[in-house]
Scaffold this motif. Sequence first.
Motif: not given
Length: 147
Positions: A88, A90-92, A94-97, A107-108, A111, A144
């Motif tokens: 996964t 890193y951007s996924t 730390i993504n809380s959207t 995902k997230g 967070t 990544n």
Amino acid sequence: MNIKGVADSAIIFRGNINFSFIKFLDRKAQVKSADFFALANYSTPIPSTNSWASRYKVGFLPIGFTSSTILNDADSDWYSYIQATVTTPYSTLINSTGITSKDNTLKGILTSVKDSSGLIRKKYDIVTQFYKNRYNIDLQRIGNGEK
């Protein structure tokens, strides 16, 4: 998982191959971080009726849960962090959207939405640093898709 084409298949394949390699390396060396295992209680089963939020709060990831009452074992916990990291970006992580603490995806997970106690981040940091320090392997770079 939503596979949309050849590129997605290649990413999944790459993540699985890397996870298998790291797992093999671990089994040969039989060395893991005691600091990681000190952060969790592996003797108390987690009923499947518990919410994901309660599992996240004690530092467990949504990988490897298969029975109605889960007794988390230390090795499965360790490997769930490796698998999450090498498969996964890193951007996924730390993504809380658009997520909630009831969401059972990766995902997230880094967070405060999912990691309200901070245990997931601590365990993630221990695992990633362990491989950097011991083997000079950056698990997150693998996740990544970096070379």
